[in-house]
Motif scaffolding. Structure first.
Motif, PDB file in Angstrom:
ATOM      1  N   GLY A   1       0.814  -1.314  -0.397  1.00 51.01           N
ATOM      2  CA  GLY A   1       0.150   0.062  -0.016  1.00 51.01           C
ATOM      3  C   GLY A   1       0.516   0.841   0.054  1.00 51.01           C
ATOM      4  N   LEU A   2       2.406   1.094   0.309  1.00 55.34           N
ATOM      5  CA  LEU A   2       3.133   2.456   0.189  1.00 55.34           C
ATOM      6  C   LEU A   2       2.730   3.300  -0.718  1.00 55.34           C
ATOM      7  N   PRO A   3       3.190   2.868  -2.077  1.00 53.21           N
ATOM      8  CA  PRO A   3       2.807   3.393  -3.319  1.00 53.21           C
ATOM      9  C   PRO A   3       1.177   4.549  -3.656  1.00 53.21           C
ATOM     10  N   LEU A   4       0.260   4.264  -2.604  1.00 52.15           N
ATOM     11  CA  LEU A   4      -0.673   4.744  -2.334  1.00 52.15           C
ATOM     12  C   LEU A   4      -0.889   5.890  -0.982  1.00 52.15           C
ATOM     13  N   ALA A   5       0.582   5.557  -0.693  1.00 49.86           N
ATOM     14  CA  ALA A   5      -0.140   6.979   0.377  1.00 49.86           C
ATOM     15  C   ALA A   5       0.097   8.416  -0.147  1.00 49.86           C
ATOM     16  N   PRO A   6       1.035   8.532  -1.113  1.00 45.73           N
ATOM     17  CA  PRO A   6       0.155  10.249  -1.151  1.00 45.73           C
ATOM     18  C   PRO A   6      -0.777  10.574  -2.015  1.00 45.73           C
ATOM     19  N   LEU A   7      -1.952   9.635  -2.081  1.00 42.11           N
ATOM     20  CA  LEU A   7      -3.251  10.263  -2.876  1.00 42.11           C
ATOM     21  C   LEU A   7      -3.749   9.599  -0.935  1.00 42.11           C
ATOM     22  N   ARG A   8      -3.206   9.460  -0.122  1.00 42.90           N
ATOM     23  CA  ARG A   8      -4.468   9.269   1.340  1.00 42.90           C
ATOM     24  C   ARG A   8      -4.076  10.698   2.095  1.00 42.90           C
ATOM     25  N   GLY A   9      -2.872  10.995   1.607  1.00 37.94           N
ATOM     26  CA  GLY A   9      -2.106  12.097   2.450  1.00 37.94           C
ATOM     27  C   GLY A   9      -3.225  13.432   1.417  1.00 37.94           C
ATOM     28  N   VAL A  10      -3.142  12.920   0.459  1.00 41.11           N
ATOM     29  CA  VAL A  10      -3.526  14.220   0.054  1.00 41.11           C
ATOM     30  C   VAL A  10      -5.323  13.980  -0.263  1.00 41.11           C
ATOM     31  N   GLY A  11      -6.164  13.012   0.459  1.00 41.67           N
ATOM     32  CA  GLY A  11      -7.563  12.978   0.020  1.00 41.67           C
ATOM     33  C   GLY A  11      -7.708  13.173   2.053  1.00 41.67           C
ATOM     34  N   TRP A  12      -6.789  13.374   2.598  1.00 41.88           N
ATOM     35  CA  TRP A  12      -7.090  13.931   4.176  1.00 41.88           C
ATOM     36  C   TRP A  12      -6.354  15.103   3.767  1.00 41.88           C
ATOM     37  N   VAL A  13      -6.013  15.665   2.996  1.00 37.69           N
ATOM     38  CA  VAL A  13      -5.495  17.472   3.063  1.00 37.69           C
ATOM     39  C   VAL A  13      -7.309  18.131   2.244  1.00 37.69           C
ATOM     40  N   LEU A  14      -7.480  17.466   1.425  1.00 37.63           N
ATOM     41  CA  LEU A  14      -8.582  17.669   1.054  1.00 37.63           C
ATOM     42  C   LEU A  14      -9.802  17.666   1.720  1.00 37.63           C
ATOM     43  N   GLU A  15     -10.229  16.814   2.155  1.00 31.66           N
ATOM     44  CA  GLU A  15     -11.028  16.341   3.425  1.00 31.66           C
ATOM     45  C   GLU A  15     -10.859  17.466   4.969  1.00 31.66           C
ATOM     46  N   GLN A  16      -9.598  18.007   5.372  1.00 32.50           N
ATOM     47  CA  GLN A  16      -9.347  19.390   6.045  1.00 32.50           C
ATOM     48  C   GLN A  16      -9.708  20.410   5.354  1.00 32.50           C
ATOM     49  N   VAL A  17      -9.402  21.161   4.609  1.00 32.29           N
ATOM     50  CA  VAL A  17      -9.748  21.644   3.753  1.00 32.29           C
ATOM     51  C   VAL A  17     -11.488  21.921   3.311  1.00 32.29           C
TER      52      VAL A  17
END
Length: 95
Positions: free
Chosen positions: A9-25
């Protein structure tokens, strides 16, 4: 399988990070949109502009109606949910 799953799942980590940032925004935008204080402040400034002669009564009436509609939306919660809007925008942008 926890370690193996983490490695795969490591290659998907940046996508999860972007998703979290969008959720916060989106959460912050919803909080700011639902806050009636700026609308009250704009109404007070609008009245001051009218009393000072910087705007006409017609301009005042139009802008006041817009602000009161926004205020009603925030108080009733009937405005569009920003999370739904962001989700649909993300889906439209997906290949």
């Amino acid at each position: 399988m926890g370690l193996l799953g983490s490695l795969l799942g490591l290659p998907l980590a940046p996508l999860r990070g972007v998703g979290w940032v969008l959720e916060q925004v989106v959460q912050e935008a919803e909080r700011q949109y639902a806050d009636p204080a700026p609308i009250h402040r704009e109404l007070a400034e609008l009245e001051a502009d009218l009393l000072a002669g910087r705007i006409t009564e017609e301009e005042f009436g139009l802008r006041e109606d817009e602000l009161l509609d926004r205020l009603e939306e925030t108080e009733s919660g009937s405005g569009a949910d920003l999370a739904d809007l962001a989700g649909s925008a993300l889906q439209e942008g997906s290949p």
